[in-house]
Design a protein around this motif. Sequence first.
Motif, PDB file in Angstrom:
ATOM      1  N   PRO A   1      23.229  14.666  44.625  1.00 51.16           N
ATOM      2  CA  PRO A   1      23.473  13.375  45.271  1.00 51.16           C
ATOM      3  C   PRO A   1      23.391  13.488  46.778  1.00 51.16           C
ATOM      4  O   PRO A   1      23.677  14.535  47.366  1.00 51.16           O
ATOM      5  CB  PRO A   1      24.896  13.022  44.811  1.00 51.16           C
TER       6      PRO A   1
ATOM      7  N   SER B   1      18.781  10.136  44.834  1.00 50.52           N
ATOM      8  CA  SER B   1      19.110  11.080  43.770  1.00 50.52           C
ATOM      9  C   SER B   1      18.396  10.616  42.504  1.00 50.52           C
ATOM     10  O   SER B   1      18.407   9.425  42.176  1.00 50.52           O
ATOM     11  CB  SER B   1      20.617  11.191  43.540  1.00 50.52           C
TER      12      SER B   1
ATOM     13  N   TRP C   1      17.929   2.403  36.000  1.00 51.33           N
ATOM     14  CA  TRP C   1      18.176   3.186  34.797  1.00 51.33           C
ATOM     15  C   TRP C   1      17.060   2.927  33.786  1.00 51.33           C
ATOM     16  O   TRP C   1      16.416   1.885  33.813  1.00 51.33           O
ATOM     17  CB  TRP C   1      19.544   2.882  34.181  1.00 51.33           C
TER      18      TRP C   1
ATOM     19  N   SER D   1      20.161   1.031  42.116  1.00 49.68           N
ATOM     20  CA  SER D   1      20.016   2.003  41.041  1.00 49.68           C
ATOM     21  C   SER D   1      19.065   1.480  39.978  1.00 49.68           C
ATOM     22  O   SER D   1      19.094   0.297  39.632  1.00 49.68           O
ATOM     23  CB  SER D   1      21.373   2.298  40.392  1.00 49.68           C
TER      24      SER D   1
ATOM     25  N   ARG E   1      23.971   0.515  47.531  1.00 51.75           N
ATOM     26  CA  ARG E   1      23.184   1.378  46.647  1.00 51.75           C
ATOM     27  C   ARG E   1      22.371   0.511  45.701  1.00 51.75           C
ATOM     28  O   ARG E   1      22.870  -0.487  45.179  1.00 51.75           O
ATOM     29  CB  ARG E   1      24.106   2.297  45.848  1.00 51.75           C
TER      30      ARG E   1
ATOM     31  N   ALA F   1      23.084  -2.821  41.504  1.00 47.55           N
ATOM     32  CA  ALA F   1      23.467  -2.518  42.892  1.00 47.55           C
ATOM     33  C   ALA F   1      24.974  -2.406  42.990  1.00 47.55           C
ATOM     34  O   ALA F   1      25.716  -2.940  42.162  1.00 47.55           O
ATOM     35  CB  ALA F   1      22.950  -3.599  43.845  1.00 47.55           C
ATOM     36  N   SER F   2      25.402  -1.711  44.034  1.00 46.82           N
ATOM     37  CA  SER F   2      26.835  -1.601  44.308  1.00 46.82           C
ATOM     38  C   SER F   2      27.024  -1.304  45.780  1.00 46.82           C
ATOM     39  O   SER F   2      26.109  -0.842  46.471  1.00 46.82           O
ATOM     40  CB  SER F   2      27.467  -0.504  43.452  1.00 46.82           C
TER      41      SER F   2
ATOM     42  N   ASP G   1      20.375   5.088  48.252  1.00 51.52           N
ATOM     43  CA  ASP G   1      21.510   4.627  49.053  1.00 51.52           C
ATOM     44  C   ASP G   1      21.086   4.375  50.487  1.00 51.52           C
ATOM     45  O   ASP G   1      20.303   5.142  51.063  1.00 51.52           O
ATOM     46  CB  ASP G   1      22.625   5.677  49.051  1.00 51.52           C
TER      47      ASP G   1
ATOM     48  N   TRP H   1      19.429   7.826  35.355  1.00 50.98           N
ATOM     49  CA  TRP H   1      19.728   7.001  36.527  1.00 50.98           C
ATOM     50  C   TRP H   1      19.086   7.572  37.783  1.00 50.98           C
ATOM     51  O   TRP H   1      19.202   8.772  38.066  1.00 50.98           O
ATOM     52  CB  TRP H   1      21.229   6.923  36.747  1.00 50.98           C
ATOM     53  N   THR H   2      18.438   6.691  38.554  1.00 50.99           N
ATOM     54  CA  THR H   2      17.945   7.017  39.887  1.00 50.99           C
ATOM     55  C   THR H   2      18.676   6.135  40.886  1.00 50.99           C
ATOM     56  O   THR H   2      18.771   4.918  40.686  1.00 50.99           O
ATOM     57  CB  THR H   2      16.431   6.770  39.990  1.00 50.99           C
ATOM     58  N   HIS H   3      19.201   6.737  41.951  1.00 56.71           N
ATOM     59  CA  HIS H   3      19.976   5.998  42.942  1.00 56.71           C
ATOM     60  C   HIS H   3      19.330   6.129  44.324  1.00 56.71           C
ATOM     61  O   HIS H   3      18.961   7.236  44.739  1.00 56.71           O
ATOM     62  CB  HIS H   3      21.410   6.523  43.034  1.00 56.71           C
TER      63      HIS H   3
END
Length: 304
Positions: free
Chosen positions: A203, A171, A241, A239, A237, A301-302, A232, A228-230
């Motif tokens: 998303p 996304s 920014w 990311s 994830r 990351a998450s 996954d 923000w670019t994500h």
Amino acid sequence: MGETIELRSGDFGARVAVEGAALQALTWRGRDLVWPYTGTPTAFQGQVLAPWPNRIGRGRYRFGGSEHTLEVNDPATGSAIHGLVHDRVWTPVRTSDAEAVLHLDLPATAGYPFPLALDLAYRLDGDGLTVTTTARATGDSPAPFGLGFHPYLDLGEPVRDLADRGELTLSAPVAARQPVDDRLLPVGDPVPVQGTGMDFRPPGRRLGDTVLDTAFVIGERDADGRAWTHVDGPRHRVSVWCDASFGYLQLFSSDTLAGADRRAHLAVEPMTCPPDAFNTGTGLIVLEPGATTRHAFGITASAV
């Protein structure tokens, strides 16, 4: 291999090369967040792109009433690509466990007779990596300037098939796509992405077999002005920014790289200007003598 600086804060670790002030590695809980390298980088992985990102057509531009000619270092498109600092040795001016600040005095050259003082700070904390850049014009005439970065996001997942990409989804806050010619130089105005196959705003959009080497105009930002670019994958994830000083985003899939190891590498490149800005003037920063410009982006990351 050259001198490197190791950083650590909580779950995050990073390795920065003095040559190019480049991001060689970034990890979270032991997992790669960017395509790591040692020695010579591939396809500008982890590099700082200054004093211009992307391409300058034929390596030629006109500024301040004079014609300037740069070395063409991308023979495939006949362009000067990604600036002048990626093979320069930067000077560490401050380091700690979680921060490295590097400095470069970029001298005037025949193709870019505009000296600059550049400072780049890498900082890790519990939220990930923040990279802050300042550039100051040190000459006696205005200087054209653009900035970008070239991290390849890496989920560390083998790609079984290009149409699968390890279940990678993307996304990105892209509002419009910049059309280009066969040299990847701009042609016409940006085209809105809504209703097209290049709309990565929703998303969970699977990247699938989409091949990208595309410049986009950034659209949506959060309350802090960050875009923000994500990306996954099955486990986590990654990311990227960038602050409001970056108005453009280049997305480059690694499919076309010779010898690519078919992992989930996707370059997410914040840029202050689009391709060929030294000729078009679009997004170009003009630094008056003694003036400074500041820019920040980051990677985190998450778990999913």
